[in-house]
Design an enzyme around this catalytic site. Structure first.
Site, PDB file in Angstrom:
ATOM      1  N   GLN A  21       0.828  -1.215   0.000  1.00 37.77           N
ATOM      2  CA  GLN A  21       0.000   0.000   0.000  1.00 37.77           C
ATOM      3  C   GLN A  21       0.860   1.262   0.000  1.00 37.77           C
ATOM      4  O   GLN A  21       1.853   1.341   0.734  1.00 37.77           O
ATOM      5  CB  GLN A  21      -0.926   0.042   1.221  1.00 37.77           C
ATOM      6  CG  GLN A  21      -1.902   1.218   1.126  1.00 37.77           C
ATOM      7  CD  GLN A  21      -2.822   1.348   2.318  1.00 37.77           C
ATOM      8  OE1 GLN A  21      -2.381   1.741   3.400  1.00 37.77           O
ATOM      9  NE2 GLN A  21      -4.096   1.041   2.148  1.00 37.77           N
ATOM     10  N   CYS A  66      -6.609   7.519   5.095  1.00 31.91           N
ATOM     11  CA  CYS A  66      -5.957   7.718   6.398  1.00 31.91           C
ATOM     12  C   CYS A  66      -6.340   9.079   6.988  1.00 31.91           C
ATOM     13  O   CYS A  66      -6.158  10.121   6.354  1.00 31.91           O
ATOM     14  CB  CYS A  66      -4.440   7.626   6.248  1.00 31.91           C
ATOM     15  SG  CYS A  66      -3.620   7.814   7.820  1.00 31.91           S
ATOM     16  N   GLY A  87     -10.046  -5.770  10.022  1.00 32.01           N
ATOM     17  CA  GLY A  87      -8.832  -5.316  10.683  1.00 32.01           C
ATOM     18  C   GLY A  87      -8.893  -5.586  12.174  1.00 32.01           C
ATOM     19  O   GLY A  87      -8.426  -6.624  12.672  1.00 32.01           O
TER      20      GLY A  87
HETATM   21  C1  LIG Z   1      -4.386   1.789  14.277  1.00 35.22           C
HETATM   22  C2  LIG Z   1      -4.917   1.748  12.872  1.00 35.22           C
HETATM   23  C3  LIG Z   1      -4.030   1.837  11.812  1.00 35.22           C
HETATM   24  C4  LIG Z   1      -4.503   1.823  10.484  1.00 35.22           C
HETATM   25  N1  LIG Z   1      -3.608   1.880   9.451  1.00 35.22           N
HETATM   26  C5  LIG Z   1      -4.066   1.856   8.158  1.00 35.22           C
HETATM   27  C6  LIG Z   1      -3.168   1.862   7.047  1.00 35.22           C
HETATM   28  O1  LIG Z   1      -1.927   1.843   7.187  1.00 35.22           O
HETATM   29  N2  LIG Z   1      -3.711   1.875   5.800  1.00 35.22           N
HETATM   30  C7  LIG Z   1      -5.070   1.852   5.595  1.00 35.22           C
HETATM   31  O2  LIG Z   1      -5.516   1.857   4.449  1.00 35.22           O
HETATM   32  N3  LIG Z   1      -5.924   1.790   6.627  1.00 35.22           N
HETATM   33  C8  LIG Z   1      -5.461   1.792   7.887  1.00 35.22           C
HETATM   34  N4  LIG Z   1      -6.344   1.689   8.925  1.00 35.22           N
HETATM   35  C9  LIG Z   1      -7.797   1.482   8.643  1.00 35.22           C
HETATM   36  C10 LIG Z   1      -8.118  -0.016   8.599  1.00 35.22           C
HETATM   37  O3  LIG Z   1      -7.468  -0.646   7.511  1.00 35.22           O
HETATM   38  C11 LIG Z   1      -9.631  -0.258   8.451  1.00 35.22           C
HETATM   39  O4  LIG Z   1     -10.074   0.397   7.292  1.00 35.22           O
HETATM   40  C12 LIG Z   1     -10.416   0.257   9.656  1.00 35.22           C
HETATM   41  O5  LIG Z   1      -9.799  -0.129  10.873  1.00 35.22           O
HETATM   42  C13 LIG Z   1     -11.872  -0.265   9.633  1.00 35.22           C
HETATM   43  O6  LIG Z   1     -11.892  -1.671   9.566  1.00 35.22           O
HETATM   44  P1  LIG Z   1     -12.132  -2.585  10.885  1.00 35.22           P
HETATM   45  O7  LIG Z   1     -13.383  -2.065  11.546  1.00 35.22           O
HETATM   46  O8  LIG Z   1     -12.246  -3.979  10.358  1.00 35.22           O
HETATM   47  O9  LIG Z   1     -10.935  -2.383  11.776  1.00 35.22           O
HETATM   48  C14 LIG Z   1      -5.896   1.719  10.236  1.00 35.22           C
HETATM   49  C15 LIG Z   1      -6.778   1.612  11.335  1.00 35.22           C
HETATM   50  C16 LIG Z   1      -6.314   1.634  12.627  1.00 35.22           C
HETATM   51  C17 LIG Z   1      -7.299   1.513  13.779  1.00 35.22           C
END
Ligand SMILES: Cc1cc2nc3c(=O)[nH]c(=O)nc-3n(C[C@H](O)[C@H](O)[C@H](O)COP(=O)(O)O)c2cc1C
Length: 325
Positions: free
Chosen positions: A82, A112, A237
């Site tokens: 990414q 982000c 995630g």
């Molecule tokens: C601590 C943290 C770091 C994240 N880092 C990234 C990242 O590097 N790139 C990205 O596209 N999304 C990032 N995200 C977003 C997650 O990929 C995801 O879209 C978001 O957590 C919602 O999905 P979930 O509810 O399954 O966690 C991050 C989220 C969190 C909480």
């Protein structure tokens, strides 16, 4: 070792479960650990920041060491690289470098919410500038060989959930292979609820696969998300961290392979550290706090007791001791 037989390319005709990128938490050792279940179709690396200076090869190899092993984790899960940046030519050059190093798919981050990246015109701030999103996706598409898929990860918008329609169209016009939509605006941060029905609207509008993402913590959440979005492709995630077997339970619903792993938290932490050692990662105070962040998620979801004690640990030895008790 589990056999991954999937093609890297997201197949519109086949369901898929994707491990989300999470900066600072789902790094290479964590990708190795969570892919033990064999339930993920593939995973996405944490974002690599692209500014005006070229991204050196060593940065790619440090953050995505899987590039050294055919873009796969030690357990065979393919990993997509990414990138996050706002300058079309710079992001395109970085994508080219990543592919020269062996990347087999590129994902572009327009979601982000972090102030530091948005100040420098990367991440979610670009949701306010659909034309720029199109330029970036197009430049990247043109800079890497055609068989290599370019996907895009979006939030619904900066402030309004309706921004997604134009942004999604821009990505499709520029040649994106699929879209992942985290069903929230930037202003929402990570506050619930995820607005899944907007994903359904986009899925009906575009002719490329749409991956649904956001707030899938349980199999019930997954079933509701599938109902609402009508998607066949999902990304998880925080839910995957809180319950390392959630992937297996969802994979089963999707008709994908996967086998449960032993949820002994000391064993999981030990294996995570072993994978870190394998990748040459040093154990630092940061390692302890990242592990605690992971365990906090598990505890919040009732997967681990005694976090009040565990959170006091300042070293790996203390952490291990508290996990044994
Ligand atoms: C601590 C943290 C770091 C994240 N880092 C990234 C990242 O590097 N790139 C990205 O596209 N999304 C990032 N995200 C977003 C997650 O990929 C995801 O879209 C978001 O957590 C919602 O999905 P979930 O509810 O399954 O966690 C991050 C989220 C969190 C909480």
């Amino acid at each position: 070792m589990f056999e991954y037989s999937h093609l890297f390319m997201l197949d519109p005709a086949k369901p898929a479960l994707i491990l989300a990128p999470m900066q600072g938490i789902i790094d290479a050792p964590m990708r190795a650990l969570l892919s033990e279940s064999g339930a993920f179709t593939f995973g996405v690396s944490e974002y690599i920041r692209v500014s005006v200076d070229p991204v050196p090869a060593k940065v790619f190899l440090r953050d995505v060491p899987e590039l050294n092993t055919d873009s796969k984790t030690p357990n065979g899960m393919p990993v997509q690289v990414q990138l996050l940046g706002g300058e079309p030519n710079c992001v395109a050059d970085a994508a080219k470098t990543a592919c020269e190093l062996g990347a087999q798919a590129i994902d572009l981050n327009f979601g982000c919410p972090a102030k530091t990246v948005n100040r420098r015109e990367g991440g979610a701030i670009l949701l306010k500038d659909p034309a720029r999103i199109r330029e970036i996706v197009k430049a990247v598409r043109e800079s890497v060989p055609q068989p290599i898929p370019i996907s895009v990860k979006l939030r619904l918008g900066w402030e309004s959930v309706d921004e997604i329609h134009l942004n999604a169209r821009m990505c499709v016009e520029a040649g994106a292979s699929w879209l992942t939509i985290h069903a929230r605006t930037k202003t929402q941060g990570y506050a619930p609820p995820a607005i899944w029905h907007k994903i359904a609207e986009v899925r009906r509008e575009v002719k490329i696969p749409v991956v649904a993402n956001g707030d899938i913590w349980t199999v019930d959440d997954f079933l509701r998300c599938r109902d609402v979005t009508g998607c066949d492709h999902f990304m998880i995630g925080r839910g995957a961290l809180a319950n390392p077997n959630l992937s297996v339970q969802i994979a089963k619903e999707l008709g994908l392979p996967g086998r449960e792993i032993d949820l002994n938290w000391l064993g999981l932490v030990n294996r995570l550290l072993q994978y870190g050692e394998m990748h040459g990662y040093r154990v630092t105070k940061g390692t302890v706090s990242h592990i605690k962040e992971w365990l906090r998620l598990a505890s919040d979801r009732g997967m681990l007791t005694d976090f009040d004690e565990i959170k006091k640990a300042t070293t790996i030895e203390e952490l291990r001791y508290l996990l044994v008790r």
